[in-house]
Motif scaffolding. Structure first.
Motif, PDB file in Angstrom:
ATOM      1  N   GLY A  69      -8.515   1.839  55.886  1.00  0.00           N
ATOM      2  CA  GLY A  69      -7.778   2.566  54.844  1.00  0.00           C
ATOM      3  C   GLY A  69      -6.834   1.715  54.021  1.00  0.00           C
ATOM      4  O   GLY A  69      -6.168   2.230  53.126  1.00  0.00           O
ATOM      5  N   ASP A  70      -6.761   0.412  54.308  1.00  0.00           N
ATOM      6  CA  ASP A  70      -5.789  -0.431  53.611  1.00  0.00           C
ATOM      7  C   ASP A  70      -6.393  -1.312  52.526  1.00  0.00           C
ATOM      8  O   ASP A  70      -5.843  -2.368  52.210  1.00  0.00           O
ATOM      9  CB  ASP A  70      -5.048  -1.328  54.631  1.00  0.00           C
ATOM     10  CG  ASP A  70      -3.983  -0.534  55.362  1.00  0.00           C
ATOM     11  OD1 ASP A  70      -3.489   0.441  54.760  1.00  0.00           O
ATOM     12  OD2 ASP A  70      -3.672  -0.881  56.515  1.00  0.00           O
ATOM     13  N   GLY A  71      -7.512  -0.900  51.949  1.00  0.00           N
ATOM     14  CA  GLY A  71      -8.098  -1.685  50.859  1.00  0.00           C
ATOM     15  C   GLY A  71      -7.360  -1.408  49.565  1.00  0.00           C
ATOM     16  O   GLY A  71      -6.533  -0.479  49.503  1.00  0.00           O
ATOM     17  N   PRO A  72      -7.671  -2.178  48.513  1.00  0.00           N
ATOM     18  CA  PRO A  72      -6.938  -2.009  47.253  1.00  0.00           C
ATOM     19  C   PRO A  72      -7.046  -0.598  46.654  1.00  0.00           C
ATOM     20  O   PRO A  72      -6.123  -0.155  45.982  1.00  0.00           O
ATOM     21  CB  PRO A  72      -7.579  -3.041  46.319  1.00  0.00           C
ATOM     22  CG  PRO A  72      -8.487  -3.879  47.133  1.00  0.00           C
ATOM     23  CD  PRO A  72      -8.645  -3.270  48.482  1.00  0.00           C
ATOM     24  N   CYS A  73      -8.150   0.105  46.879  1.00  0.00           N
ATOM     25  CA  CYS A  73      -8.320   1.410  46.191  1.00  0.00           C
ATOM     26  C   CYS A  73      -8.558   2.597  47.132  1.00  0.00           C
ATOM     27  O   CYS A  73      -8.899   3.679  46.642  1.00  0.00           O
ATOM     28  CB  CYS A  73      -9.490   1.335  45.207  1.00  0.00           C
ATOM     29  SG  CYS A  73      -9.287   0.109  43.918  1.00  0.00           S
ATOM     30  N   ASN A  74      -8.396   2.421  48.461  1.00  0.00           N
ATOM     31  CA  ASN A  74      -8.726   3.540  49.372  1.00  0.00           C
ATOM     32  C   ASN A  74      -8.015   4.835  48.982  1.00  0.00           C
ATOM     33  O   ASN A  74      -8.639   5.897  48.862  1.00  0.00           O
ATOM     34  CB  ASN A  74      -8.354   3.213  50.825  1.00  0.00           C
ATOM     35  CG  ASN A  74      -9.164   2.084  51.422  1.00  0.00           C
ATOM     36  OD1 ASN A  74      -9.117   0.977  50.905  1.00  0.00           O
ATOM     37  ND2 ASN A  74      -9.895   2.344  52.484  1.00  0.00           N
ATOM     38  N   ALA A  75      -6.682   4.731  48.792  1.00  0.00           N
ATOM     39  CA  ALA A  75      -5.895   5.943  48.560  1.00  0.00           C
ATOM     40  C   ALA A  75      -6.348   6.619  47.257  1.00  0.00           C
ATOM     41  O   ALA A  75      -6.544   7.837  47.210  1.00  0.00           O
ATOM     42  CB  ALA A  75      -4.416   5.593  48.492  1.00  0.00           C
ATOM     43  N   GLN A  76      -6.561   5.797  46.230  1.00  0.00           N
ATOM     44  CA  GLN A  76      -6.988   6.313  44.920  1.00  0.00           C
ATOM     45  C   GLN A  76      -8.361   7.012  45.005  1.00  0.00           C
ATOM     46  O   GLN A  76      -8.550   8.097  44.459  1.00  0.00           O
ATOM     47  CB  GLN A  76      -7.066   5.112  43.979  1.00  0.00           C
ATOM     48  CG  GLN A  76      -7.523   5.390  42.585  1.00  0.00           C
ATOM     49  CD  GLN A  76      -7.772   4.069  41.828  1.00  0.00           C
ATOM     50  OE1 GLN A  76      -7.151   3.035  42.116  1.00  0.00           O
ATOM     51  NE2 GLN A  76      -8.671   4.083  40.874  1.00  0.00           N
ATOM     52  N   ARG A  77      -9.309   6.390  45.722  1.00  0.00           N
ATOM     53  CA  ARG A  77     -10.661   6.960  45.806  1.00  0.00           C
ATOM     54  C   ARG A  77     -10.642   8.315  46.504  1.00  0.00           C
ATOM     55  O   ARG A  77     -11.262   9.273  46.058  1.00  0.00           O
ATOM     56  CB  ARG A  77     -11.607   6.031  46.585  1.00  0.00           C
ATOM     57  CG  ARG A  77     -11.767   4.637  45.999  1.00  0.00           C
ATOM     58  CD  ARG A  77     -12.612   4.631  44.737  1.00  0.00           C
ATOM     59  NE  ARG A  77     -12.854   3.267  44.311  1.00  0.00           N
ATOM     60  CZ  ARG A  77     -12.492   2.769  43.130  1.00  0.00           C
ATOM     61  NH1 ARG A  77     -11.885   3.521  42.235  1.00  0.00           N
ATOM     62  NH2 ARG A  77     -12.766   1.512  42.824  1.00  0.00           N
ATOM     63  N   VAL A  78      -9.927   8.395  47.617  1.00  0.00           N
ATOM     64  CA  VAL A  78      -9.923   9.643  48.387  1.00  0.00           C
ATOM     65  C   VAL A  78      -9.131  10.713  47.639  1.00  0.00           C
ATOM     66  O   VAL A  78      -9.542  11.878  47.581  1.00  0.00           O
ATOM     67  CB  VAL A  78      -9.390   9.412  49.824  1.00  0.00           C
ATOM     68  CG1 VAL A  78      -9.267  10.730  50.573  1.00  0.00           C
ATOM     69  CG2 VAL A  78     -10.314   8.464  50.580  1.00  0.00           C
ATOM     70  N   ALA A  79      -8.022  10.321  46.998  1.00  0.00           N
ATOM     71  CA  ALA A  79      -7.221  11.299  46.245  1.00  0.00           C
ATOM     72  C   ALA A  79      -8.056  11.900  45.111  1.00  0.00           C
ATOM     73  O   ALA A  79      -8.005  13.105  44.856  1.00  0.00           O
ATOM     74  CB  ALA A  79      -5.970  10.628  45.682  1.00  0.00           C
ATOM     75  N   HIS A  80      -8.844  11.052  44.451  1.00  0.00           N
ATOM     76  CA  HIS A  80      -9.684  11.525  43.349  1.00  0.00           C
ATOM     77  C   HIS A  80     -10.712  12.546  43.859  1.00  0.00           C
ATOM     78  O   HIS A  80     -10.923  13.600  43.265  1.00  0.00           O
ATOM     79  CB  HIS A  80     -10.394  10.338  42.699  1.00  0.00           C
ATOM     80  CG  HIS A  80     -11.175  10.692  41.481  1.00  0.00           C
ATOM     81  ND1 HIS A  80     -10.625  10.736  40.230  1.00  0.00           N
ATOM     82  CD2 HIS A  80     -12.481  11.050  41.328  1.00  0.00           C
ATOM     83  CE1 HIS A  80     -11.546  11.089  39.345  1.00  0.00           C
ATOM     84  NE2 HIS A  80     -12.681  11.290  39.992  1.00  0.00           N
TER      85      HIS A  80
END
Ligand code: BYC
Length: 316
Positions: A277-288
């Motif tokens: 979960g600590d990649g550059p875009c994990n949070a953004q991808r899942v939030a989208h």
């Protein structure tokens, strides 16, 4: 007692089917662990297709020509189709698409690490087609022979479309490499960023792979992670040479004895950080994805209400 004997017979019949390389179908008896491992892998695969739409969709509005825009739109739409075939295959194992989506947006199921990297330039559209779809084909062609029928059949169609995607990526990069110095630099910079993450798509090294041995015994996987990674490197190096780009690995060298390329070791710490979960875009991808799911709730409710009203009018 009879039940125990029956269970043993069912298990023996399952083992015979696997040993003959025949297919297990949805109504056949299967061990719970086989069912759960398939749900794990097929769901992860389906989620990857759907999350994988995001990095490329980022460039649809900024594609440099109408032709490139049409190609990119069609490609991203294909990925949605792949996700749907795979969710359908997964549903035959007794799990609903709603449930699978919830597992994704609540972080209980994974998707491919590669889609947690950003797409910073238009060259990334070409690099994703060439390297990411290229790696996907290497990994997925053997899955056409996987032991679970619906998964294998979904993979046949997906692989045909993926090979078209791979060629469109290569064609885009070829065009850019024939362009200006600035365009060539964009391609090289993009390849430098995507090479190692593409190698990580094949999963951890065989010693670190918790699932490979059992998945191979069940005929779910047909090759190990390292075998497929090697196949990808051997296939890609001549393509890089033809394209005129350098692959960012000083240890990449042809090994005459093995008849294959030697290559460096991916940064496994980075791989596990991205998977966790600590990649550059994990949070953004899942939030989208979560936002799309929430905003689509009214469509699902309306479709369910419509289906129910149709049933009622049929009964009348
Ligand atoms: N990213 O025991 P291992 C595409 C997890 S292409 C994230 O070796 P297995 C597309 C693994 O799940 C991408 N997680 O696992 C292309 C396991 O955790 P769990 C999707 C990863 O299953 C272009 C743990 O690490 N392709 O969709 O034997 C455009 C240990 O690994 C990754 C597929 O899914 C990773 N890279 O082998 C759009 C292909 N690698 O589950 C879309 C089908 C490993 O135990 N899947 N993990 O918690 C497979 O072939 C296999 O599942 C894998 C992993 C080779 C990926």
């Amino acid at each position: 007692m009879t039940q125990v004997v029956d269970e043993r017979e069912l298990e023996a019949s399952f083992e015979r089917t696997i040993a003959h390389n025949d297919r297990i179908e949805p109504r056949d008896w299967m061990p719970d662990a086989y069912r759960n491992s398939l749900i794990r892998q097929i769901a992860q695969h389906a989620h990857s297709e759907i999350i994988g739409m995001q990095p490329e969709a980022n460039w649809i509005t900024r594609a440099p020509s109408l032709r490139r825009k049409a190609i990119l739109l069609a490609k991203v739409q294909d990925e949605a189709g792949h996700g749907l075939y795979l969710y359908s295959a997964c549903e035959t194992l007794g799990v609903s698409r709603d449930d699978l989506t919830r597992r994704l947006i609540e972080g209980r199921q994974k998707y491919s690490s590669i889609f947690n990297y950003p797409t910073l330039s238009y060259a990334d559209v070409g690099t994703i087609g060439w390297l990411v779809d290229g790696a996907a084909i290497c990994n997925q062609v053997p899955l056409c022979r996987t032991s679970y029928g619906p998964y294998g059949r979904a993979m046949i169609r997906i692989c045909k479309e993926e090979s078209f995607h791979q060629r469109q990526g290569y064609e885009l990069l070829t065009t850019m490499m024939r362009g200006t110095d600035e365009q060539r630099a964009l391609v090289q910079e993009s390849v430098d960023r995507f090479w190692w993450p593409a190698l990580m798509m094949f999963g951890p090294s065989d010693e670190q792979s918790a699932n490979t041995e059992q998945s191979m015994a069940w005929g779910i996987k047909r090759h190990t992670n390292d075998e497929l990674r090697q196949r990808f490197v051997d296939m890609t190096v001549p393509q890089a040479q033809a394209l005129g780009v350098t692959l960012p690995d000083p240890d990449l060298v042809w090994n005459e004895e093995r008849g294959a390329y030697d290559f460096g070791t991916p940064d496994w710490d980075e791989f596990w950080a991205v998977v966790k979960g600590d990649g550059p875009c994990n949070a953004q991808r899942v939030a989208h994805r979560r936002r799309a799911w929430d905003e689509g709730a009214w469509v699902r409710e309306a479709a369910t209400a419509f289906a129910a009203s149709q049933q009622t009018s049929e009964v009348r």
